[in-house]
Enzyme design. Structure first.
Site, PDB file in Angstrom:
ATOM      1  N   SER A   9       0.841  -1.115   0.275  1.00 39.88           N
ATOM      2  CA  SER A   9      -0.218   0.062  -0.058  1.00 39.88           C
ATOM      3  C   SER A   9       0.785   1.169   0.005  1.00 39.88           C
ATOM      4  CB  SER A   9      -0.759   0.019   1.191  1.00 39.88           C
ATOM      5  OG  SER A   9      -0.234  -0.249   2.361  1.00 39.88           O
ATOM      6  N   HIS A  39      -1.057   5.821   6.874  1.00 45.42           N
ATOM      7  CA  HIS A  39      -0.470   5.808   5.383  1.00 45.42           C
ATOM      8  C   HIS A  39      -0.118   7.230   5.085  1.00 45.42           C
ATOM      9  CE1 HIS A  39      -2.147   1.852   5.325  1.00 45.42           C
ATOM     10  NE2 HIS A  39      -1.410   1.236   4.155  1.00 45.42           N
TER      11      HIS A  39
END
Length: 270
Positions: free
Chosen positions: A40, A246
């Site tokens: 990711s 993230h």
């Protein structure tokens, strides 16, 4: 009058040289056949602007591989990084993009192998003691089991693209520890999570070195831009939940993209 002429000549020569170097650099990038692998952090989860064709892989147009490709127009670009990827799923689902003609590849992988999504969930929802246990378990995996998996993956990558330059990027610290105020996790949890990133990066760096790949450490680039820094390049707990912890779009463009460029420069000069 000779001095102005000399200056004019020097300035003109510098301009020509600069133009030549720029053209050469552009031509070199244009000749690259680039494959972006990984999880990711390479797919760009957290940065938004997802390509609907990528489905659950959630590849973002603001991810560092896409940003680099947009700016450099390589001869070919295959963006196959996928949210949730592990060393095993990269091997089974992404390495088909590598060929004998591939000249450049990048990757982030290892965090999911060590179960960091589960670790984050434990640290957010449970006690300091539970968080420390989860972190220590992940660190043990990163130190004892992950090296073998990375060795196997990197060797397979090299066998599929024997002439390629490989840039391996690490993971940033999640938290800025010098902030007086940080709402959410305790300092114990924050420090433990940063130590887990250190353990993971140490393992990844060593494996990259064994494979003669170029490792690029993004921790210095993200320094003072972690959560609670006041200038965060990472998402905290957010909706959708998958974006949490993230890099934001700024984390991709100002953190990971320079990290990739640094690694590519080192690979070219190595």
């Amino acid at each position: 009058m000779r001095v102005p002429r000399l200056l004019a000549f020097s300035a003109g020569t510098a301009a020509v040289l600069a133009g030549t170097l720029l053209t050469a650099g552009t031509a070199e990038a244009a000749g690259e056949r680039y494959v972006a692998l990984g999880d990711s952090y390479s797919a760009g989860v957290g940065a938004g602007s997802y390509d609907s064709a990528s489905g659950s892989c959630s590849r973002s147009t603001k991810a560092y591989p896409q940003l680099w490709a947009n700016a450099n127009a390589p001869a070919s670009f295959s963006f196959v990084a996928c949210s949730g990827a592990t060393t095993d799923t990269v091997t089974s689902g992404q390495l088909g993009a590598l060929t004998s003609s591939t000249t450049l590849a990048s990757i982030t992988v290892g965090g999911n192998d060590a179960g960091f999504a589960s670790v984050m969930q434990t640290c957010v929802l449970s006690s300091d003691a539970s968080c420390l246990t989860a972190v220590n378990n992940a660190k043990t995996y990163a130190q004892n089991t992950l090296p073998g998996k990375l060795n196997t993956l990197y060797a397979t990558m090299r066998s599929k693209a024997p002439s390629a330059k490989f840039v391996v990027l690490g993971y940033p610290h999640l938290y800025y520890m010098n902030s007086g105020i940080c709402v959410g996790l305790s300092s114990t949890k924050r420090s433990a999570l940063n130590s887990a990133a250190d353990a993971l990066d140490t393992t990844i760096s060593a494996a990259a070195s064994r494979a003669s790949f170029t490792y690029s450490d993004v921790r210095p680039i993200f320094n003072t831009h972690e959560l609670c820094s006041g200038d965060d390049w990472l998402n905290s707990v957010t909706i959708p939940i998958g974006n949490s912890y993230h890099p934001t779009a700024l984390g991709q463009s100002s953190g990971y993209l320079p990290g990739f460029k640094k690694g590519l420069t080192a690979a070219l000069n190595g």
